[in-house]
Each structure stands twice: as C-alpha cells, then as structure tokens.
Write an enzyme that holds these catalytic residues in place. Structure first.
Site, PDB file in Angstrom:
ATOM      1  N   LYS A 195      12.086 -52.035  13.830  1.00  0.00           N
ATOM      2  CA  LYS A 195      12.684 -52.123  12.594  1.00  0.00           C
ATOM      3  C   LYS A 195      13.571 -51.228  12.755  1.00  0.00           C
ATOM      4  O   LYS A 195      13.649 -49.905  12.585  1.00  0.00           O
ATOM      5  CB  LYS A 195      11.714 -51.934  11.453  1.00  0.00           C
ATOM      6  CG  LYS A 195      12.376 -52.537  10.209  1.00  0.00           C
ATOM      7  CD  LYS A 195      11.737 -51.866   8.886  1.00  0.00           C
ATOM      8  CE  LYS A 195      12.388 -50.618   8.562  1.00  0.00           C
ATOM      9  NZ  LYS A 195      13.469 -50.470   7.911  1.00  0.00           N
ATOM     10  N   GLU A 270       8.638 -38.428  14.850  1.00  0.00           N
ATOM     11  CA  GLU A 270       9.638 -37.398  14.954  1.00  0.00           C
ATOM     12  C   GLU A 270      10.462 -37.133  13.546  1.00  0.00           C
ATOM     13  O   GLU A 270      10.978 -38.250  12.958  1.00  0.00           O
ATOM     14  CB  GLU A 270      10.779 -37.976  15.988  1.00  0.00           C
ATOM     15  CG  GLU A 270      11.648 -36.972  16.525  1.00  0.00           C
ATOM     16  CD  GLU A 270      12.916 -36.717  15.763  1.00  0.00           C
ATOM     17  OE1 GLU A 270      12.925 -35.858  15.085  1.00  0.00           O
ATOM     18  OE2 GLU A 270      13.763 -37.389  16.117  1.00  0.00           O
ATOM     19  N   CYS A 304      18.327 -34.442  12.202  1.00  0.00           N
ATOM     20  CA  CYS A 304      17.234 -33.928  11.831  1.00  0.00           C
ATOM     21  C   CYS A 304      17.212 -32.344  12.444  1.00  0.00           C
ATOM     22  O   CYS A 304      16.300 -31.298  11.999  1.00  0.00           O
ATOM     23  CB  CYS A 304      15.862 -34.655  12.353  1.00  0.00           C
ATOM     24  SG  CYS A 304      16.409 -35.203  14.318  1.00  0.00           S
ATOM     25  N   GLU A 402      14.655 -29.933   3.576  1.00  0.00           N
ATOM     26  CA  GLU A 402      15.810 -30.617   4.534  1.00  0.00           C
ATOM     27  C   GLU A 402      16.699 -31.286   3.512  1.00  0.00           C
ATOM     28  O   GLU A 402      16.342 -32.098   2.682  1.00  0.00           O
ATOM     29  CB  GLU A 402      15.039 -31.603   5.286  1.00  0.00           C
ATOM     30  CG  GLU A 402      16.002 -32.196   6.164  1.00  0.00           C
ATOM     31  CD  GLU A 402      15.426 -33.021   7.260  1.00  0.00           C
ATOM     32  OE1 GLU A 402      14.630 -34.089   6.767  1.00  0.00           O
ATOM     33  OE2 GLU A 402      15.743 -32.996   8.483  1.00  0.00           O
TER      34      GLU A 402
END
Ligand code: NAP
Ligand code: MG
Length: 502
Positions: A195, A270, A304, A402
């Site tokens: 996806k 991840e 990331c 983050e």
C-alpha cells in the site's frame, strides 16, 4: 496529450502519465477500485489537485491478498530458481534506471523534493537496492548442524520465504521506500501486497508498470492506492497475510501490531526518530557545520533519521550554531522542479501545519529562533523555512517529539564526562540513528557503542547504502531494512533432521 498545466516544467511524457486514468495492480491486471471511488493527489508546491487515483478499500485489499496467496501457494515465483529471480530483479533495476528522469520528476511533483536530489539520490538508490537484492537471491542458504545429544543424524536448516507479505509505506521517499520493501521480499520468494502512501502514489503506480514489464509473474506484486484506515488497516489485519512490514509513525506502528495479533502474523516496523548529532570541540568544524546542517535539512527534515537534536560542545557552540544558521538562511525555497530549488515544500498541508505548530510551541515555551521561524514568506505551497532553535530545555515538545520537518534544536554541552553526553543523547523514546563529529577515534567509537540506536554515523549523517542495515532500537522499530539482515524479515527457518539409523 495531457496539458502541462500541472507544472510547465514537467516533460510531456510525465504529464501524460500523471493525468492518465490511474489503475492499481492486482493479479497482474491494472484495475479501478471495486467501488469506483478515487481520491485527489496534490502538488505541494501550490496545493492544486494534479490527478486522481483509485481509493482501495477492504474488498480491493481482499482481492489483492487472495491474488498474492494464489501466487505464493501455486505460482512460479517461490519455486523459480534463485538465479532466475535475480535476473528479473536486475531487469527491473535496469528499467527503473532507464526512466531515471521520469521517476525524479514524479517524486518532485508529488512529494515536493528537488528534482536534482531525486535524480541523484532517490532513483539511483532504488536501482541499487534492486540490484543488491538481486545478488542475494543465490546466496540464501541454510546450515548443516552437528548435534550435541548423540545418535546419528543428518541435520540441516532450510531458509524458506515467509509467504504473503503486506507492506505499508510513507511519503517521504515514495519510490525508495517501495524498493526497500519490495526488493528483499522478492529476493526471498515472497509475494506482496504493497500500500502506497496516500500523499505520494505516483512513482509507485509507474513502478507497477515496470514490474509487469520486467516479467514478474501475475499476483506476485500487487500495488494499492488508498488511505491508511480504509486500505492499510484491513491489509494489516487480513488473516491470509503471513507478515506485515510497516514504515511510518510510531503511533500507527502500534496499531499495526494490534491488527497483526488476530492471526499472529510476523511484524517488522521502521518507525520514527529524534536523532542526535553530537559535535565535539576537536571536530573539523567546517565539516561538522555543513554535515549537521544537511543532517536536519536534507529532504526538508522529512527523514526518520534526521539529526533533529544538535548537541555541540560549549567551546564551539556559537561557531557551529552560527554556521548552521547561516546555511539555513541561505537555502533557496522553491518548487522542486524549479532548477534554483534547494528546498521544496513539505509534502502536505497537514504536515505543514504540524511543523509550523511545533515551531510556534517551541517559541511559546521559551526557545530562541536563530534562523527561520514559523513564517516562510512564500505565498503558495507548503513551504517552511529551515529553522534553528536555541535556548531549549530537555522537556520541551520540540526536543522530545519527532517534528519531521526542517527544525533543529541546538543544545550546548560542557561535560568532560563522555558518559554524560551519551546519557543525554539517549534521553528519548526513540533509537533510530545518531552522528558523532570528532577527530578523536577513541571518543568516536566510545560514543558509537554508548548510543542506543540502529545506526551511528561518524563524521557523516544520512549516508544510506543497500548494504548497510537500517532500523531502530526502542520505539523506533523492530527488525532491520537493507543489508543481509533484512532477509531475516522475509524468511522462515526450517530444521530438518534425518535419522541415519536404518
Ligand atoms: P503514518 O500515518 O504512520 O503513515 C504511514 C503509512 O501507514 C501510510 O501508508 C498510511 O496511510 C498508513 N496508515 C495510516 N494509518 C494506518 C492504519 N490504521 N493501519 C494501517 N496503515 C495505516 O504517517 P503520516 O501520517 O504519513 O505522518 C505522520 C508522522 O509520522 C510524521 O509527521 C512523522 O513524524 C512520522 N513518519 C515517520 C516516517 C518514518 O520513515 N519513520 C515516515 C513518515 C512519517 P496514509 O498515507 O493514508 O496515511
Ligand atoms: Mg497518515
């Protein structure tokens, strides 16, 4: 022929593809969503809709999973010789390479990143990932095992593909994230339902066409466009899926884990990060300045592993912060397809609001803006100025959470005790990456050992290679992508034990 109104700088070929009637790849055929629904794709440089793509829902997910199931249980892919699988992966790599400019245009238009960066970064790394994993197909082997408990046996292990794999990816490196997922799973003989991220489906849809052209058999790779809740959630929960591999936010990673519990499918994740870059006073300061600036500003901070916490020894703090701030102030913001672009827009309105919200919260909590700030000065598009914050404290949201944008918190340290700076670097729920800037070998390796993270760079940051394993400690994830290690994500180990007594 398509109009070029999507962006006059886009080639006719890319414009034709962008404005085509997009279809998803299910069971070797290009199909619309069962419901006929579609959703818009935006150009982040101006907020305009550039095309529509199918909106997959549970029924499409089911069709794709059952196609992958048949292809795994009955089809040629897992049974093919490893060298034949490798040859097809190399062919796919060659095809992607032949379309480098087209993929770079799609990435730039859809994600907002500079065309020049996609052309020398995203696309070649994608090509290399397929080639590297093509090389592994012939090197996946078990072991023969001497037995400790006596008796005469011949024992060995077989390494077998885990089965049908669901893969869910984010929007920050649309093509490269697809490659990190697809290439190793294909090398191992798995079949796949991938996806794409709702914000950036275009390069993955073009890749689907090359996957067919490369000769990957029908049902082996199925590619869906859709939303996280409508398509991602039923995919992660499907009981005919043997494994789910996810890249994205830690928050959604936890939902994936819950969705996987129904049939105990294998999970690798991840996830996010809040990576420290640590500059010691003996570092090559020019290198540290340009390197730590690029650690956070590369890909607009939408990495990331972005170096979002900059720890600098007090002896060189002012020099480094001034250097990084001056780089930040000089970066030219422009649409990714503009040749003058050094930093494009963020990927979406949602991400723009999120990042600006963080900058404002930092200022409200007392941080000082050394460069950038919440106002970009660009009229249209989701542009955020590269921003350097000082005067932060460890409990501020901007230091803990983050941000996923071009925002760095610079923090001085004066500790002689290297353990103290390691403790500060580790003071986060994340553990994805870190960088250390020093000429002192002992210091570099001590810090590398002390940091609880999956990657430590020394005098560099954001260096990626198909051979280097990548992934997180703590809440940054489970398992590793790339390198030999990623094969573990897509293989089961079978022990075979034969009695030699006749
Ligand atoms: P996200 O929501 O975690 O999206 C990642 C992928 O998961 C997308 O394909 C998404 O679909 C899908 N998804 C969302 N909800 C799902 C669910 N319930 N079940 C299954 N799949 C689901 O990330 P985002 O919203 O795009 O970005 C939010 C934040 O995540 C960022 O600000 C950043 O902090 C972090 N992030 C981290 C990474 C990374 O590489 N570690 C990458 C991207 C974002 P949709 O596209 O439809 O949402
Ligand atoms: Mg999302």
């Amino acid at each position: 022929m398509a109009t070029l109104s999507i962006d006059p700088r886009v080639s006719v070929r890319t414009a034709d593809f962008v404005t085509t009637d997009h279809r998803m790849l299910i069971d070797g055929r290009f199909v619309a969503a069962a419901s006929g629904k579609r959703f818009p794709v935006y150009n982040p440089a101006n907020g305009e809709v550039i095309t529509q793509v199918p909106e997959a829902e549970a029924e499409d997910v089911n069709r794709a999973v059952m196609a992958a199931r048949r292809a795994f249980d009955e089809g040629p892919w897992p049974r093919m010789t490893p060298s034949e699988r490798g040859r097809i992966l190399w062919k796919l790599a060659d095809l992607i390479e032949q379309h480098t400019d087209e993929f770079a245009e799609l990435e730039s238009l859809d994600n907002g990143k500079p065309f020049s960066v996609a052309r020398v970064g995203d696309v070649p790394l994608t090509v290399d990932m397929f080639r590297y994993m093509g090389g592994w197909t012939t090197k996946i082997t078990g072991k023969t095992l001497p037995m400790g408990m006596g008796g005469e046996y011949h024992s060995y292990t077989l390494r077998e593909p885990v089965g049908v794999v669901a893969q869910i990816i984010p929007w920050n490196f649309p093509l490269l994230m697809a490659a990190w997922k697809l290439a190793p799973a294909l090398a191992c003989g798995c079949t796949i339902v991938l996806k794409l991220a709702e914000q950036t489906p275009l390069s993955g849809l073009r890749l689907a066409q090359l996957i067919v052209e490369a000769g990957i058999p029908e049902g082996v790779v199925n590619i869906l466009t859709g939303y996280g809740e409508g398509a991602g959630a039923p995919l992660a929960a499907h009981d005919q899926v043997d494994k789910v591999a996810f890249t994205g936010s830690t928050e959604v990673g936890k939902l994936i884990l819950q969705a996987a519990a129904g049939n105990l499918k294998k999970v690798t994740l991840e996830l996010g990060g809040k990576s420290p870059a640590i500059v010691f006073p003996d570092a090559n300061i020019d290198l540290a300045v340009s390197g730590t600036a690029s650690a956070i500003f590369f890909n607009h901070g939408q990495c990331c592993c972005a170096g979002s916490r900059l720890y600098v020894h007090e002896k060189v703090f002012d020099r480094v912060v001034e250097g990084v701030s001056s780089i930040a102030s000089e970066i030219k913001l422009a649409p990714g397809l503009d040749p003058a672009c050094q930093m494009g827009p963020l990927v979406s309105d949602e991400q723009y609001r999120r990042v600006v919200g963080y900058i404002e919260s930092g200022i409200a909590e007392g941080a000082r803006v050394a460069a950038g700030g919440p106002v970009s000065g660009v009229e249209r598009g989701y542009f955020v100025r590269p921003t350097v914050l000082t005067n932060t404290n460890p409990r501020m949201k901007v230091v803990q959470e983050e941000i996923f944008g071009p925002v760095v918190c610079a923090v001085p340290f004066g500790d002689k005790d290297v353990d103290a700076i390691i403790r500060r670097a580790n003071d986060t729920i994340y553990g994805l990456a870190a960088s250390v800037w020093t000429q002192n070998l002992t210091m570099a390796h001590k810090v590398a050992r002390g940091i609880r993270a999956g990657t430590v760079w020394i005098n560099c940051h954001n260096v990626f290679d198909a051979a280097l394993p990548f992934g997180g400690y703590k809440q940054s994830g489970w398992g590793r992508e790339k390198g030999e290690e990623v094969l573990n994500n897509y293989l089961e180990t079978k022990a075979v034990c034969l009695s030699l007594q006749s």
